[in-house]
Design a protein around this motif. Structure first.
Motif: not given
Length: 79
Positions: A8-14, A33-38
């Motif tokens: 969640q920290l990575e998503v928030l920072t992005f 797309k950035h995090f490689g989610f399907r």
């Protein structure tokens, strides 16, 4: 300070970096797309978590905005 899981920290920072460059929050498809989610649904899961825990809010139009005074800190156990 509240603790925040690493993903969640990575998503928030992005989202914050994207906002700084584009003056808007990124669309779900771009987060996925950035995090490689399907799918964008996976990104929505993280956004919902950030909303529930007060890191994000919705404005009067329903758009996402960052909450004031919320300083994320990664939980030491999750590092």
């Amino acid at each position: 300070m509240k603790t925040i899981p690493p993903r969640q920290l990575e998503v928030l920072t992005f989202m914050q970096a994207f906002f700084k460059d584009n003056d808007q929050t990124p669309p779900m498809a771009l987060i996925a797309k950035h995090f490689g989610f399907r799918s964008p649904n996976a990104a929505q899961y993280h956004i919902d978590w950030l909303l529930r825990h007060g890191y994000l809010e919705r404005n009067s139009l329903g758009n996402l905005k960052f909450s004031r005074g919320m300083t994320p800190q990664m939980d030491a156990a999750d590092a």
